[in-house]
Structures are given as C-alpha cells and as structure tokens.
Design a protein around this motif. Structure first.
Motif, mmCIF file in Angstrom:
data_model
loop_
_atom_site.group_PDB
_atom_site.id
_atom_site.type_symbol
_atom_site.label_atom_id
_atom_site.label_comp_id
_atom_site.label_asym_id
_atom_site.label_seq_id
_atom_site.Cartn_x
_atom_site.Cartn_y
_atom_site.Cartn_z
ATOM 1 N N GLY A 1 -198.165 -96.333 -45.847
ATOM 2 C CA GLY A 1 -197.652 -96.638 -47.174
ATOM 3 C C GLY A 1 -198.679 -97.460 -47.935
ATOM 4 O O GLY A 1 -199.190 -98.453 -47.425
ATOM 5 N N CYS B 1 -201.691 -97.057 -55.965
ATOM 6 C CA CYS B 1 -201.233 -96.356 -54.751
ATOM 7 C C CYS B 1 -201.825 -94.954 -54.683
ATOM 8 O O CYS B 1 -202.367 -94.545 -53.642
ATOM 9 C CB CYS B 1 -199.712 -96.261 -54.722
ATOM 10 S SG CYS B 1 -198.824 -97.813 -54.573
ATOM 11 N N GLU C 1 -194.220 -98.506 -53.145
ATOM 12 C CA GLU C 1 -195.052 -98.141 -51.997
ATOM 13 C C GLU C 1 -194.970 -96.632 -51.850
ATOM 14 O O GLU C 1 -193.900 -96.042 -52.006
ATOM 15 C CB GLU C 1 -194.563 -98.826 -50.719
ATOM 16 C CG GLU C 1 -195.443 -98.548 -49.519
ATOM 17 C CD GLU C 1 -195.098 -99.412 -48.308
ATOM 18 O OE1 GLU C 1 -195.532 -99.060 -47.207
ATOM 19 O OE2 GLU C 1 -194.396 -100.443 -48.480
ATOM 20 N N LEU D 1 -199.656 -99.798 -51.152
ATOM 21 C CA LEU D 1 -199.066 -100.738 -52.099
ATOM 22 C C LEU D 1 -199.970 -100.880 -53.317
ATOM 23 O O LEU D 1 -201.167 -100.585 -53.257
ATOM 24 C CB LEU D 1 -198.875 -102.105 -51.433
ATOM 25 C CG LEU D 1 -197.861 -102.129 -50.292
ATOM 26 C CD1 LEU D 1 -198.031 -103.366 -49.438
ATOM 27 C CD2 LEU D 1 -196.441 -102.041 -50.856
ATOM 28 N N PHE E 1 -190.234 -105.482 -50.447
ATOM 29 C CA PHE E 1 -191.364 -105.294 -49.542
ATOM 30 C C PHE E 1 -191.783 -106.646 -48.977
ATOM 31 O O PHE E 1 -191.121 -107.650 -49.196
ATOM 32 C CB PHE E 1 -192.534 -104.618 -50.284
ATOM 33 C CG PHE E 1 -192.178 -103.269 -50.844
ATOM 34 C CD1 PHE E 1 -191.930 -102.199 -50.003
ATOM 35 C CD2 PHE E 1 -192.060 -103.069 -52.207
ATOM 36 C CE1 PHE E 1 -191.579 -100.952 -50.509
ATOM 37 C CE2 PHE E 1 -191.720 -101.830 -52.730
ATOM 38 C CZ PHE E 1 -191.478 -100.775 -51.872
#
Length: 129
Positions: free
Chosen positions: A34, A55, A120, A36, A112
């Motif tokens: 993932g 991202c 994310e 960020l 998060f």
C-alpha cells in the motif's frame, strides 16, 4: 495483454474499472505494498488529491523498476478515511487508470498509522514478457 471481464449479464461497474481482469498464462506479476501520500522528503500534503497523485506516482515508479507500467495493472485496492473523499480519489484514479481497465475496490477505513494520511493504494500488475 490482460483482458477485462465485464459480463453483460451483471450490472455495469459504477466507475472506470472492470469487474474482473484475466492475465494470460505465463504472466509475471508485481504486487505493490500500500502506497501512502508521503513525498520522498517526508512531507504529506493536506489534500487527498495530492496524496492520491503521490500514491499513483509511487506505483508507477515501482512498476517501472520491474519493467511494467500503469497499463499492466490488473487490480487496485484503495482505502480512504472519509466518505466525502471518495469522488475526489476516484477523479485522480480515473486520470491514472488506462485500458484495459483494472479491477478495483474502494474501502472506507477509520484511519492509518498517522492521522495526516487520507488515502492508501495498492496495486497488482501482470505482464507476459
């Protein structure tokens, strides 16, 4: 080339994505962690669009490192912390996804690891070399 699977017998997708994607036999895969919305200098924009762009640019860089590009994405999972940010995230996503459209899921999450993170995104890409 990956094939989009969107059967005519089910409701069309809500947005710019496919219900499924089929990767050809012998495909090589890249799975990203993932990503960020944090820049390489550790700064985090306050705006979800800017975070989503970071991202996707990170995903682009990871795929390039493995010899792939955004057109090889077969699956996106995205997580946003506020329901009101869904459309703003999807506007950014729609600028980055290309044909064939990937399968995609968007989740609303409570947060998060740090409160300033708003989105994310993780991706799976496949390509036959």
């Amino acid at each position: 080339m990956n094939d989009s699977l969107t059967p005519k017998t089910i409701r069309p997708p809500f947005g710019r994505y496919s219900h499924g994607v089929q990767a050809p036999a012998g495909s090589r895969f890249i799975f990203t962690s993932g990503q960020l919305g944090i820049r390489s200098d550790d700064s985090v924009p306050e705006d979800i669009e800017e975070q989503a762009e970071i991202c996707f640019e990170n995903i682009r860089a990871i795929l390039a490192e493995g010899g792939m590009d955004l057109s090889d994405i077969v699956r996106l999972n995205a997580f946003v912390t506020r329901r009101e940010d869904m459309r703003r995230y999807m506007n950014v996503r729609d600028r980055y996804v290309v044909e064939p459209l990937p399968a995609s899921t968007l989740y609303i999450v409570s947060g998060f690891t740090r409160p300033e993170f708003l989105v994310e995104i993780e991706a799976v890409a496949a390509r036959v070399d």
